[in-house]
Design a protein around this motif. Structure first.
Motif, short mmCIF file in Angstrom:
data_model
loop_
_atom_site.label_atom_id
_atom_site.label_comp_id
_atom_site.label_asym_id
_atom_site.label_seq_id
_atom_site.Cartn_x
_atom_site.Cartn_y
_atom_site.Cartn_z
N PRO A 288 4.56 -0.21 -7.44
CA PRO A 288 4.74 -1.51 -6.79
C PRO A 288 4.55 -1.40 -5.28
O PRO A 288 4.86 -0.37 -4.67
N ASP A 289 4.08 -2.47 -4.66
CA ASP A 289 3.92 -2.57 -3.21
C ASP A 289 4.78 -3.73 -2.72
O ASP A 289 4.32 -4.89 -2.69
N PRO A 290 6.03 -3.45 -2.39
CA PRO A 290 6.95 -4.54 -2.01
C PRO A 290 6.45 -5.35 -0.81
O PRO A 290 6.65 -6.57 -0.76
N GLY A 294 2.67 -6.86 -4.44
CA GLY A 294 1.63 -6.52 -5.41
C GLY A 294 1.78 -5.09 -5.88
O GLY A 294 2.88 -4.62 -6.11
N TRP A 295 0.61 -4.41 -5.98
CA TRP A 295 0.60 -3.05 -6.51
C TRP A 295 -0.31 -2.16 -5.67
O TRP A 295 -1.22 -2.63 -4.99
N GLN A 296 -0.03 -0.86 -5.74
CA GLN A 296 -0.86 0.14 -5.09
C GLN A 296 -1.38 1.11 -6.15
O GLN A 296 -0.67 1.47 -7.08
#
Length: 309
Positions: A288-290, A294-296
């Motif tokens: 997760p990319d807080p 989104g996402w990494q």
């Protein structure tokens, strides 16, 4: 290869117009024409595709009888097969007019030989049928029929491979030809191997997928047997998939050694693709990319990445 008998019939307009199969006389040229077609079928190079008659089918016994029937019974049995094809073609929207051939061949004297069914695409309207007898003559049709390399559909029994009942040639996606003769054909090896990779990625936990793929690469055989081997040797998550593959009416495709997961695994998101060989899948991490909500995708490499086109 010795051509012993051949019966020819015609199917037009998906069965609305039919000429029943009848035995035809043939000379050396006609025998050569048929031999090349049958030889094309029986020398099919893709040995990974196999077939199996549906459970309870009477087709194997009917085909076996062809090799010892008298001429009248040969024609009657050929009509049974053509009628089965007519019924199947009626359900298809793209079944073309054809000459239907039942050919009995043998490699040497004393052999019972092989029975080969050919669906030969032809401009049958141009054929000069014998009005007096209502039969199709091979000599007239020879120039209208395709060369062996253009053969679209054929069925030859028995198959010399122990894992297969019959040899099937079917170039189209329409399966009416197979359905007509109660036979199920396995997927090709490429499909079976892709299916195995997909099953492992869907059923095995991410932290163990690499180990499962590494094990699968060393295995070979029908997909159901490979799944059983994996499920009983370290990956019980695959038990359900193994059971479903075993119970399927369609015979499983053949998995080859060192071919599973030969293609790269792909992570896709927002128009971005990351392609990684399965052996390096542990180098990819999705987290997760807080900050961006989104996402990494994090890819670890030993050498510095370079941009290319």
């Amino acid at each position: 290869m010795d051509v012993r008998r051949v019966a020819l019939g015609v199917i037009q307009a998906r069965g609305r117009t039919v000429i029943d199969p009848a035995l035809v006389a043939f000379g050396p040229d006609e025998a050569d024409f048929l031999t090349r077609h049958v030889g094309k079928v029986r020398s099919v190079k893709d040995t990974t595709v196999r077939s199996r008659f549906r459970q309870g089918s009477t087709m194997p016994s009917l085909l076996d009888d062809f090799r010892t029937l008298d001429d009248q019974k040969f024609e009657e049995s050929a009509k049974i097969l053509q009628d089965a094809l007519v019924a199947a073609m009626a359900t298809s929207t793209n079944a073309s007019d054809c000459v239907f051939a039942v050919v009995h061949t043998a490699d040497q004297e004393g052999q019972l030989g092989y029975i080969t069914l050919l669906k030969l695409d032809a401009v049958v309207e141009a054929a000069r049928m014998s009005v007096a007898t209502g039969k199709v003559t091979l000599q007239v049709l020879r120039e209208l029929l395709p060369e062996p390399g253009k053969l679209q559909k054929a069925f030859s029994w028995p198959d010399v491979r122990a894992v297969s009942d019959a040899i099937i040639v079917d170039a189209s996606s329409a399966k009416y030809f197979q359905a007509a003769f109660d036979v199920e054909v396995s997927p090709r090896s490429l499909e079976a191997e892709a299916d195995l990779t997909r099953t492992i990625l869907e059923q095995v936990p991410p932290e163990r997928q690499h180990d499962a793929l590494s094990k699968a690469v060393t295995l070979a055989g029908p997909l159901d047997e490979v799944l059983i081997e994996l499920s009983t040797n370290g990956f019980p998550e695959l038990e359900e998939a193994a059971r479903e593959a075993t119970e399927s009416n369609q015979p499983a495709g053949i998995v080859r050694t060192n071919k599973v997961a030969a293609k790269p695994l792909i992570w896709r998101a927002d128009g971005i693709e990351v392609r990684v060989p399965p052996t390096l899948m542990r180098n990819v991490e999705v987290v997760p990319d807080p900050e961006q909500q989104g996402w990494q995708i994090i890819v670890s490499t030993r050498t510095q990445p370079e941009m290319g086109v």
